[in-house]
Design a protein around this motif. Structure first.
Motif, PDB file in Angstrom:
ATOM      1  N   UNK A  34      -4.496 -21.139 -12.915  1.00 37.09           N
ATOM      2  CA  UNK A  34      -4.535 -20.571 -14.269  1.00 37.09           C
ATOM      3  C   UNK A  34      -3.105 -20.354 -14.743  1.00 37.09           C
ATOM      4  N   UNK A  35      -2.897 -20.337 -16.064  1.00 32.15           N
ATOM      5  CA  UNK A  35      -1.529 -20.172 -16.600  1.00 32.15           C
ATOM      6  C   UNK A  35      -0.829 -18.913 -16.138  1.00 32.15           C
ATOM      7  N   UNK A  36      -1.576 -17.855 -15.843  1.00 36.36           N
ATOM      8  CA  UNK A  36      -0.928 -16.611 -15.426  1.00 36.36           C
ATOM      9  C   UNK A  36      -0.046 -16.822 -14.205  1.00 36.36           C
ATOM     10  N   UNK A  37      -0.450 -17.703 -13.300  1.00 34.25           N
ATOM     11  CA  UNK A  37       0.359 -18.025 -12.131  1.00 34.25           C
ATOM     12  C   UNK A  37       1.179 -19.287 -12.344  1.00 34.25           C
ATOM     13  N   UNK A  43       7.344 -19.220 -11.418  1.00 35.87           N
ATOM     14  CA  UNK A  43       6.879 -20.477 -10.828  1.00 35.87           C
ATOM     15  C   UNK A  43       7.446 -21.693 -11.553  1.00 35.87           C
ATOM     16  N   UNK A  44       7.673 -21.601 -12.839  1.00 38.27           N
ATOM     17  CA  UNK A  44       8.244 -22.736 -13.572  1.00 38.27           C
ATOM     18  C   UNK A  44       9.653 -23.071 -13.091  1.00 38.27           C
ATOM     19  N   UNK A  45      10.325 -22.123 -12.467  1.00 34.58           N
ATOM     20  CA  UNK A  45      11.637 -22.427 -11.882  1.00 34.58           C
ATOM     21  C   UNK A  45      11.494 -23.283 -10.625  1.00 34.58           C
ATOM     22  N   UNK A  46      10.315 -23.268 -10.027  1.00 31.49           N
ATOM     23  CA  UNK A  46      10.059 -24.067  -8.830  1.00 31.49           C
ATOM     24  C   UNK A  46       9.442 -25.403  -9.202  1.00 31.49           C
ATOM     25  N   UNK A  48       8.715 -27.305 -12.770  1.00 29.31           N
ATOM     26  CA  UNK A  48       8.890 -27.172 -14.221  1.00 29.31           C
ATOM     27  C   UNK A  48       7.672 -27.550 -15.041  1.00 29.31           C
ATOM     28  N   UNK A  49       6.693 -28.240 -14.441  1.00 29.87           N
ATOM     29  CA  UNK A  49       5.464 -28.585 -15.156  1.00 29.87           C
ATOM     30  C   UNK A  49       4.341 -27.586 -14.888  1.00 29.87           C
ATOM     31  N   UNK A  50       4.587 -26.633 -14.002  1.00 26.60           N
ATOM     32  CA  UNK A  50       3.580 -25.629 -13.722  1.00 26.60           C
ATOM     33  C   UNK A  50       2.350 -26.180 -13.039  1.00 26.60           C
ATOM     34  N   UNK A  51       2.553 -27.047 -12.048  1.00 30.42           N
ATOM     35  CA  UNK A  51       1.443 -27.634 -11.303  1.00 30.42           C
ATOM     36  C   UNK A  51       1.641 -27.372  -9.814  1.00 30.42           C
ATOM     37  N   UNK A  52       0.622 -27.697  -9.028  1.00 29.57           N
ATOM     38  CA  UNK A  52       0.730 -27.653  -7.574  1.00 29.57           C
ATOM     39  C   UNK A  52       0.413 -29.047  -7.041  1.00 29.57           C
ATOM     40  N   UNK A  53       1.000 -29.401  -5.891  1.00 29.32           N
ATOM     41  CA  UNK A  53       1.801 -28.568  -4.987  1.00 29.32           C
ATOM     42  C   UNK A  53       3.279 -28.580  -5.345  1.00 29.32           C
ATOM     43  N   UNK A  54       3.971 -27.627  -4.752  1.00 26.36           N
ATOM     44  CA  UNK A  54       5.418 -27.693  -4.630  1.00 26.36           C
ATOM     45  C   UNK A  54       5.777 -27.043  -3.306  1.00 26.36           C
ATOM     46  N   UNK A  61      13.767 -28.506  -2.546  1.00 31.73           N
ATOM     47  CA  UNK A  61      12.694 -28.043  -3.412  1.00 31.73           C
ATOM     48  C   UNK A  61      12.047 -29.280  -4.001  1.00 31.73           C
ATOM     49  N   UNK A  62      10.730 -29.425  -3.839  1.00 34.52           N
ATOM     50  CA  UNK A  62      10.048 -30.659  -4.230  1.00 34.52           C
ATOM     51  C   UNK A  62       8.706 -30.359  -4.878  1.00 34.52           C
ATOM     52  N   UNK A  63       8.288 -31.282  -5.763  1.00 32.24           N
ATOM     53  CA  UNK A  63       6.904 -31.365  -6.186  1.00 32.24           C
ATOM     54  C   UNK A  63       6.478 -32.825  -6.103  1.00 32.24           C
TER      55      UNK A  63
END
Length: 203
Positions: A34-37, A43-46, A48-54, A61-63
């Protein structure tokens, strides 16, 4: 220690499963889908698209699940789960590893978007049968490839099975696997019997 950012039943399952197969220590940070997380500033610093995994692994640091799978096997596999570079077996391994995301996942994602995730007003009914047909095409391709094989590259379980196994689990969850897919059913049974996948599915 590796930190994995994960949401259940998403592509991050691939990375969690692989970490268990490799017996690599990790810290699991489970996010709600959900957008809250996923869209939080932290999390966007990890990702930038706000997806998992990273992942975070020291300075790394990878996605992108496929890239992470390749990285983890190269760094922590010690020769396991991937054929040697430059061999014919490696070529087949890379083919199926990338097939799992680039060919298998787009129609699954479209089906999910237009049946579950998009608001009702934004769903396009015509996308659904098209996505279902494309899923059946690639399922039949994998069904044929598995004839006489325990795993997608032959007798040995590899990272390509981690990638592809997740992609095949999704049609199972959607009810798209049928009697016309005996090899796929047997393949999934072998994968689901693996302790690493069983543990990852519980997380």
């Amino acid at each position: 220690m590796i930190t994995l950012y994960h949401s259940p039943r998403t592509r991050s399952l691939r990375v969690l499963w692989l970490l268990e197969e490799l017996a690599v220590p990790y810290t699991l940070k489970t996010l709600t889908f959900a957008p809250t997380d996923l869209k939080s500033d932290a999390y966007l610093r990890i990702h930038p698209l706000g997806k998992v995994p990273s992942i975070e692994d020291g300075e790394v640091q990878m996605f992108e699940s496929g890239a992470i799978v390749e990285y983890l096997i190269e760094r922590y596999g010690n020769g396991r789960l991937a054929p040697p570079a430059g061999t014919p077996a490696r070529a087949a391994y890379l083919q199926w590893l990338h097939f799992a995301e680039s060919t298998a996942m787009p129609p699954i994602s479209e089906l999910a978007q237009h049946t579950m995730f998009k608001p009702e007003a934004e769903r396009i009914a015509a996308v659904i049968p098209d996505a279902q047909a494309r899923i059946q095409i690639w399922l039949q391709t994998v069904e044929a490839a598995l004839a006489g094989r325990d795993y997608i590259c032959g007798r040995e379980f590899t990272g390509a099975d981690v990638m592809l196994g997740y992609s095949v689990l999704l049609p199972k969850w959607f009810g798209s696997l049928g009697a016309q897919h005996p090899n796929l059913h047997a393949y999934l049974a072998r994968l689901e019997a693996r302790p690493a996948l069983r543990k990852a599915l519980r997380s």
